[in-house]
Structure formats: C-alpha cells, structure tokens
Design a protein around this motif. Structure first.
Motif, PDB file in Angstrom:
ATOM      1  N   LYS A 294      28.653  36.498  43.390  1.00 26.70           N
ATOM      2  CA  LYS A 294      28.952  35.369  42.504  1.00 26.70           C
ATOM      3  C   LYS A 294      30.395  35.438  42.006  1.00 26.70           C
ATOM      4  N   ILE A 295      30.877  36.641  41.711  1.00 26.56           N
ATOM      5  CA  ILE A 295      32.250  36.796  41.233  1.00 26.56           C
ATOM      6  C   ILE A 295      33.247  36.329  42.296  1.00 26.56           C
ATOM      7  N   THR A 296      33.043  36.788  43.531  1.00 23.57           N
ATOM      8  CA  THR A 296      33.961  36.422  44.616  1.00 23.57           C
ATOM      9  C   THR A 296      33.902  34.931  44.899  1.00 23.57           C
TER      10      THR A 296
ATOM     11  N   LEU B 204      43.707  40.186  34.176  1.00 24.97           N
ATOM     12  CA  LEU B 204      42.857  39.574  35.198  1.00 24.97           C
ATOM     13  C   LEU B 204      43.524  38.371  35.861  1.00 24.97           C
ATOM     14  N   GLU B 205      42.883  37.194  35.816  1.00 28.76           N
ATOM     15  CA  GLU B 205      43.397  36.033  36.551  1.00 28.76           C
ATOM     16  C   GLU B 205      44.856  35.741  36.229  1.00 28.76           C
ATOM     17  N   TYR B 206      45.204  35.769  34.959  1.00 32.05           N
ATOM     18  CA  TYR B 206      46.569  35.408  34.575  1.00 32.05           C
ATOM     19  C   TYR B 206      47.579  36.459  35.012  1.00 32.05           C
ATOM     20  N   LYS B 207      47.176  37.701  35.033  1.00 31.61           N
ATOM     21  CA  LYS B 207      48.070  38.758  35.498  1.00 31.61           C
ATOM     22  C   LYS B 207      48.394  38.576  36.979  1.00 31.61           C
ATOM     23  N   TYR B 208      47.376  38.491  37.812  1.00 28.74           N
ATOM     24  CA  TYR B 208      47.602  38.498  39.265  1.00 28.74           C
ATOM     25  C   TYR B 208      48.134  37.166  39.785  1.00 28.74           C
ATOM     26  N   VAL B 209      47.668  36.062  39.209  1.00 29.86           N
ATOM     27  CA  VAL B 209      48.203  34.770  39.649  1.00 29.86           C
ATOM     28  C   VAL B 209      49.668  34.639  39.226  1.00 29.86           C
ATOM     29  N   THR B 210      50.009  35.147  38.048  1.00 31.31           N
ATOM     30  CA  THR B 210      51.411  35.126  37.615  1.00 31.31           C
ATOM     31  C   THR B 210      52.275  35.979  38.531  1.00 31.31           C
ATOM     32  N   LEU B 211      51.787  37.134  38.923  1.00 29.28           N
ATOM     33  CA  LEU B 211      52.540  37.983  39.859  1.00 29.28           C
ATOM     34  C   LEU B 211      52.758  37.248  41.178  1.00 29.28           C
ATOM     35  N   TYR B 212      51.773  36.462  41.573  1.00 27.90           N
ATOM     36  CA  TYR B 212      51.908  35.690  42.819  1.00 27.90           C
ATOM     37  C   TYR B 212      52.927  34.562  42.669  1.00 27.90           C
ATOM     38  N   VAL B 213      52.800  33.771  41.612  1.00 34.39           N
ATOM     39  CA  VAL B 213      53.687  32.605  41.485  1.00 34.39           C
ATOM     40  C   VAL B 213      55.128  33.014  41.168  1.00 34.39           C
ATOM     41  N   THR B 214      55.322  34.254  40.698  1.00 35.14           N
ATOM     42  CA  THR B 214      56.683  34.747  40.472  1.00 35.14           C
ATOM     43  C   THR B 214      57.159  35.592  41.661  1.00 35.14           C
TER      44      THR B 214
ATOM     45  N   LEU C 247      42.912  40.828  42.551  1.00 41.93           N
ATOM     46  CA  LEU C 247      42.213  40.145  41.474  1.00 41.93           C
ATOM     47  C   LEU C 247      40.709  40.253  41.643  1.00 41.93           C
ATOM     48  N   ASN C 248      40.235  40.073  42.847  1.00 37.24           N
ATOM     49  CA  ASN C 248      38.804  40.192  43.109  1.00 37.24           C
ATOM     50  C   ASN C 248      38.291  41.574  42.718  1.00 37.24           C
ATOM     51  N   ILE C 249      39.026  42.607  43.115  1.00 38.55           N
ATOM     52  CA  ILE C 249      38.647  43.981  42.753  1.00 38.55           C
ATOM     53  C   ILE C 249      38.669  44.161  41.233  1.00 38.55           C
TER      54      ILE C 249
ATOM     55  N   ILE D 181      38.272  41.973  38.848  1.00 44.69           N
ATOM     56  CA  ILE D 181      37.171  41.294  38.157  1.00 44.69           C
ATOM     57  C   ILE D 181      35.872  42.080  38.320  1.00 44.69           C
ATOM     58  N   HIS D 182      35.654  42.630  39.516  1.00 49.21           N
ATOM     59  CA  HIS D 182      34.470  43.485  39.716  1.00 49.21           C
ATOM     60  C   HIS D 182      34.514  44.696  38.783  1.00 49.21           C
ATOM     61  N   GLN D 183      35.687  45.302  38.658  1.00 49.05           N
ATOM     62  CA  GLN D 183      35.838  46.463  37.777  1.00 49.05           C
ATOM     63  C   GLN D 183      35.612  46.067  36.322  1.00 49.05           C
ATOM     64  N   PHE D 184      36.100  44.876  35.965  1.00 51.00           N
ATOM     65  CA  PHE D 184      35.920  44.371  34.606  1.00 51.00           C
ATOM     66  C   PHE D 184      34.432  44.188  34.292  1.00 51.00           C
ATOM     67  N   ALA D 185      33.684  43.620  35.233  1.00 49.42           N
ATOM     68  CA  ALA D 185      32.239  43.418  35.031  1.00 49.42           C
ATOM     69  C   ALA D 185      31.531  44.758  34.836  1.00 49.42           C
TER      70      ALA D 185
END
Length: 308
Positions: free
Chosen positions: A204-206, A239-249, A261-263, A265-269
């Motif tokens: 579900k996370i992925t 999480l999302e904001y960290k990795y997406v920001t690294l991508y867009v920059t 990011l997928n990894i 979020i799994h670790q966060f859960a």
C-alpha cells in the motif's frame, strides 16, 4: 437507551497507509464526532500530497466531517510538540462544548503521547549563542551530543542539522529550567490501533507513493519553492519533502528519489509501530483492529468498545 461512554476521546492511530482518516471519518459520522489531526506535517498549508491530506476521506455519504489542526501554519514554519499540545486542548474543549465527540486521528506518536501523558511542557526560545556554537559541527557530532542527554523527546529528530540543533537547544533548556506546571483538561481515551500485515502495508505504501507522484507531488514541491520556501526548510520536513526537494534541486535522479523515498517511508512505518509498542509497554491500552475488515464492521467494533 444507550448508557453513557466512560471515554471523552477516541484515538485512531496506526502506521502510514493503514486507513486511519477514512475510519475516523466514518466513525465521526456515526457518533456525531469531529476529527483532530495528530499529524506533524498536515498542519501546513499548501503541503497536501506530500503530507497525505486525503480530503476525500472526510466525505461520508455526502457529508463533510469537520477536521481540525489541518492547514494552520504557513509552509516553512517549524511547528513543534509544545504548540501541538496547546492547539489540541483548545480544539478538544471547543468540540466538547458543542456537544460533539472528539476523535484524534494520526500517526505522529510524539503528538499523541504528549496529549495522553499530558506532558508538562515549556516553550523553548531560540538560543543564538548555542546555535552558533553548534553550527559548524557535523550531523554525526550533533547526534552524539544529543545522545548524551538522558531525556530525548524525539530520538528520530536527527534527520537534518537544523533538527538536531533544535533538539539540543530544547534539551539544554530543559536541564537549566524547571518545567512550568500547567493545568490540562482531563483526557479519558479509547485508543484504537489499526493493525495491518507488513507485506500489505509495504504494498500500500509503494502504491500510494506512485499515485501521489502521478497526482502532482513533484509539482507541489516546485510550487512551494517558486513561492519562496527555502529548499532546506522543505528538506527539514523529511520523507516526501526531503527526497522530492533533492530531486527538483538536481541533487539526485528521479529513480534515486523514488527508491530512497520508498525505503524511507517503509522505515518510518516501522518506527511508528515501534513507538506504539513502546506506549503499550508504558501502560497505554491499544485496541487493535484489522485494517482488512469492512469499514462499517470496524466502526461498529469501536462503538461497542466505547460502551463496553
């Protein structure tokens, strides 16, 4: 005539992607309730896809369920557990004053515990000299300093240097100042945890990550940066904001962003479940219900628990 419930708060929690909001909304529709979010990032405006604000889940049979502590701060702001506890109890009392039933819903264990354990907290002001002293230290050095404190309010707060420095600032203040005694409203909670099989949770996370990327999560981050939000402030949110920001920059590729990011979020859960188990060991009773049950069935189970 149904007897009165001994509880004055229902807490619905569980790991990310377990269906908390939808269940809370359906329960609220049945018991004349309103939802108080317990999510550390959903407090921010314009941060919707990355924080998982599933607004559609608040609609039950055409009725919009009231949700509180959503969109109450501007992006870039550093909201904290002290502010959350203060904001929560204001809303909690206001909901009760209107004859509605408060339902706390979210997965930020620290926020939930701050309410249930009624942490006696103080507002910790910035310490410029300490910040200057710590500024040139590495994240590893800051983490080591933080680990020297016996009382850690959030052991995961070492994701960035900013987080680590703020954590050290808070712990230093606690050591040199007695906590202010405050009177908080009495809370008698019924805690409902949503149990979800690990493999199903991972699936579900992925899947949810893919959907949010397709729905415009990258564009959401770009808009925030275009509006003047410092990329470092977005990275701070994790999480999302960290990795997406690294991508867009242009610091990582799209594939690296998705995989890391997928990894994460799994670790966060997994950390969320560890936190909840820790709360159980400290005496909080969790009533676990199966995420795969029909939602109406789970709602009826919770109502039975309320009056059992």
């Amino acid at each position: 005539m149904q007897k009165e419930t001994p509880y004055n708060l229902i807490v619905i929690t569980g790991p990310t992607a377990s269906g908390k909001t939808r269940l809370a909304a359906h329960l609220a529709a049945r018991i004349n309730g309103e939802i108080i979010s317990a999510d550390s990032r959903q407090v921010y405006e314009k941060m919707n896809l990355g924080t998982g604000k599933d607004y559609d889940d608040y609609i039950v049979n055409g009725q919009k369920i009231a949700g509180h502590l959503l969109d109450i701060r501007k992006p870039g702001y550093k909201y904290n557990v002290y502010e959350y506890q203060t904001d929560f109890f204001k809303v909690f009392e206001e909901i009760k004053s209107r004859g509605k039933f408060p339902i706390m819903c979210g997965g930020t264990g620290l926020y939930i515990q701050a309410v249930l354990d009624q942490y006696k907290m103080v507002h910790v002001p910035p310490n410029p000299s300490l910040r200057e002293e710590l500024q040139n230290k590495s994240l590893e050095e800051l983490t080591n300093i933080l680990q020297q404190f016996k009382k850690l309010h959030n052991t995961t707060d070492t994701d960035t240097k900013k987080r680590a420095i703020r954590s050290i600032e808070i712990e230093t203040y606690y050591q040199s100042h007695p906590e202010i005694e405050v009177e908080l409203p009495k809370v008698v909670p019924l805690i409902v945890g949503i149990a979800i099989d690990r493999e199903l949770r991972r699936k579900k996370i992925t899947q949810r990550l893919k959907e949010r990327l397709e729905e415009g999560m990258i564009e959401e981050v770009k808009r925030l940066i275009d509006e003047g939000i410092d990329p470092q402030d977005l990275i701070y949110y994790g999480l999302e904001y960290k990795y997406v920001t690294l991508y867009v920059t242009n610091q990582i590729t799209y594939d690296q962003m998705f995989e890391r990011l997928n990894i994460a979020i799994h670790q966060f859960a997994k950390r969320q479940m560890t936190w909840f188990r820790g709360m159980e060991r400290k005496g909080h009773k969790f009533n676990w219900i199966d995420a795969t049950n029909e939602i109406d069935s789970n709602v009826l189970k919770i109502i039975d628990m309320m009056y059992d």
